[in-house]
Motif scaffolding. Structure first.
Motif, PDB file in Angstrom:
ATOM      1  N   ALA A  48      -7.061  35.130  42.643  1.00  0.00           N
ATOM      2  CA  ALA A  48      -8.260  35.112  41.792  1.00  0.00           C
ATOM      3  C   ALA A  48      -9.165  33.921  42.100  1.00  0.00           C
ATOM      4  CB  ALA A  48      -7.846  35.092  40.316  1.00  0.00           C
ATOM      5  N   MET A  49      -8.573  32.737  42.268  1.00  0.00           N
ATOM      6  CA  MET A  49      -9.398  31.545  42.464  1.00  0.00           C
ATOM      7  C   MET A  49     -10.155  31.593  43.786  1.00  0.00           C
ATOM      8  SD  MET A  49      -8.362  27.573  41.883  1.00  0.00           S
ATOM      9  CE  MET A  49      -7.553  27.206  43.440  1.00  0.00           C
ATOM     10  N   LEU A  50      -9.534  32.168  44.821  1.00  0.00           N
ATOM     11  CA  LEU A  50     -10.158  32.183  46.148  1.00  0.00           C
ATOM     12  C   LEU A  50     -10.983  33.439  46.405  1.00  0.00           C
ATOM     13  CD1 LEU A  50      -7.185  30.940  48.379  1.00  0.00           C
ATOM     14  CD2 LEU A  50      -8.922  29.586  47.185  1.00  0.00           C
ATOM     15  N   GLY A  51     -10.894  34.433  45.522  1.00  0.00           N
ATOM     16  CA  GLY A  51     -11.573  35.695  45.800  1.00  0.00           C
ATOM     17  C   GLY A  51     -10.767  36.569  46.740  1.00  0.00           C
ATOM     18  N   ALA A  52      -9.463  36.394  46.740  1.00  0.00           N
ATOM     19  CA  ALA A  52      -8.587  37.254  47.539  1.00  0.00           C
ATOM     20  C   ALA A  52      -7.960  38.286  46.609  1.00  0.00           C
ATOM     21  CB  ALA A  52      -7.524  36.415  48.245  1.00  0.00           C
TER      22      ALA A  52
END
Lengths: 334, 334
Positions: free
Chosen positions: A241-245
């Motif tokens: 979620a934090m990295l957009g993965a």
């Protein structure tokens, strides 16, 4: 490992470099990847070693040009790497290089997305960070396969996690899957015709199973019940979620995310005092009473470090003979 | 919990504040500690709630003056707190306040040493960080009790670890001991005359035991074998060796170390996108097929959040009647 063969480390490295240089990879990237495979084998991390080579080569054939890793800086000590389909092994290595080039007195974070295939054994990367004198933490939000506690759908990835802490000798390296057993282990068991351990796999109806392949249509279970579920979820929040993965089940291949965090050991007191206490703790563990007098207590990372030292001394490494034969066939000669 | 009684949250807070203000504590610290106990009870973290009050009061009687927490800054985003014998609960709360006052765009670390007694449930502290919009990670290197894998001496602490990640609703909070079961759980089992689960305790000769008290002369075992051993060791290196707190068996009381790390969620992409994916993951877990249709899948932190919302709505909390009676006796009236 079926049949073993002992080969010179230099020859292994040379053949790998030659083979990888003949692909779309740049010379530098070929050297990087060869170094990864050599280190995996001399450290005894065979599950993430040469047996992954064929898959990597197949993936490289699918690329229509040299790999193109895009780096972006997000702040004084945060970077992201968009791998544009380059192999996870290369993308993870780039993350290590970025973090190690950062200001040594603060915490650096690198997020990596868009890579193809495995990132390899995460301990390989955190170990490099610790050999550079800093603490390395690495995690990957990867393909879904693990059911939450109380559930039967494989929502979370097997989401591995590695930490290395430097000492004056070899780093302490902890490298674990947050699943009860790794997916690779299940595949090894299936190939050997052996059952999966109790409590590691459920079938598609949620029934406990000892068929290692049942996880493919069912799910793996987390390590240590709610504890592994919780840690796996944290990995998916941080590296997903934090990295957009990827988050959750709908992830497509190539959507895995990797987060590397690098931190100094001497923010709170001088390095030599920290090293003294870290060394003392490691020695106390090794000197503590073993359950079986024939097997002294080990510290995480000991086995890999010992194997690596042995190879360094002898200049040789023991390989699975069929994997070596395959490499010989690909690179000519015998 | 034996017999339960329902009381008004406000009365609980008032009585606690009154009781704690009558000790060596400053008014502010009394309010801080009262808030801790209220939150522990309304969140259902009863193992770290009012049943720890008597121990805290006894510890406060041993202090010859007001608590004196010394704060030192070690860099742009690192601090240490020397508690000079103040209760762990206050020291941990100070760490949260320091970290939350730090620059919100970088990673902050606070090391805490010299505190007395328990720090309480670590999730209480990381939860506050996440409610403030950042990621909280907290760990404690504490009194030795856990044997390494393959060993029988209790070299490592039970070394708990908590992580909270913010969402647009309640934070996800994972709060675990790296021991197979917490020491508190063993004590509860002993009091109830119940056995310790298989594989959690060994006696002083290293034999597997189901006597929860055997751990006192023997050792506890790590969660998930080498995985919990590794994570427990990492906690002892980070919160022990790195901070100058306890490492290994020779630790005396008051030598525990606590490390709190606070990190932004939006270093890599905008907060609203991170929250969208985090919320989606949490919902996907809750909506996934449960093993038992009567029990939907829960997310770590759900139980505490639900209990807390219930108390907020009703203004009441259910307490262990004997603990409430004790508080009444200490504060007068009925």
């Amino acid at each position: 490992m079926t049949r073993a063969t002992v080969v010179a480390v230099d020859e292994l490295r040379d053949r790998l470099t030659r083979l990888l240089s003949a692909t779309v990879l740049s010379e530098t990237d070929a050297v990087r990847l060869a170094a990864y495979f050599v280190d995996a084998e001399v450290s005894g991390r065979t599950s993430h070693g040469l047996q992954r080579l064929a898959g990597l080569l197949a993936a490289l054939e699918g690329l229509d040009g040299p790999t193109r890793l895009e780096t972006r800086q997000h702040g004084p000590s945060a970077w992201s790497v968009e791998a544009n389909g380059a192999p996870g092994l290369l993308a993870a290595q780039r993350a290590v290089e970025l973090a190690m080039a950062s200001e040594a007195t603060s915490v650096a974070a690198v997020g990596v997305t868009g890579f193809a295939g495995t990132t390899g054994a995460l301990g390989h990367f955190t170990d490099q960070v610790a050999r550079g004198g800093r603490i390395g933490l690495c995690m990957v939000a990867c393909e879904s396969g693990v059911a939450p506690v109380g559930g039967i759908d494989p929502v979370l990835g097997t989401n591995p996690l590695a930490v290395s802490f430097p000492t004056d000798a070899d780093p302490v390296t902890v490298d674990i899957s947050t699943a009860a057993v790794s997916y690779g282990t299940l595949q090894l068991l299936a190939r050997a015709g052996r059952p999966a351990p109790e409590g590691t796999v459920i079938d598609s109806a949620g029934r406990s199973s000892t068929d290692p392949l049942a996880a493919d249509s069912g799910a793996q279970l987390p390590m240590a019940a709610h504890k592994g579920y919780g840690l796996g979820l944290v990995v998916e929040l941080l590296a997903g979620a934090m990295l957009g993965a990827k988050v959750g089940r709908l992830a497509a291949p190539g959507t895995d995310g990797l987060l590397l965090v690098v931190a100094p050991v001497d923010q709170f007191r001088p390095r030599d005092l920290v090293m003294l206490d870290a060394g003392r703790l490691v020695e106390e563990l090794r000197d503590s009473r073993p359950a079986d007098p024939a097997h002294p207590v080990r510290v995480p990372g000991d086995r890999a470090a010992k194997a690596r030292h042995r190879s360094h001394t002898t200049g040789t490494v023991s390989l699975d003979a069929s994997l070596w034969d395959d490499l010989l066939a690909r690179t000519g000669g015998s």
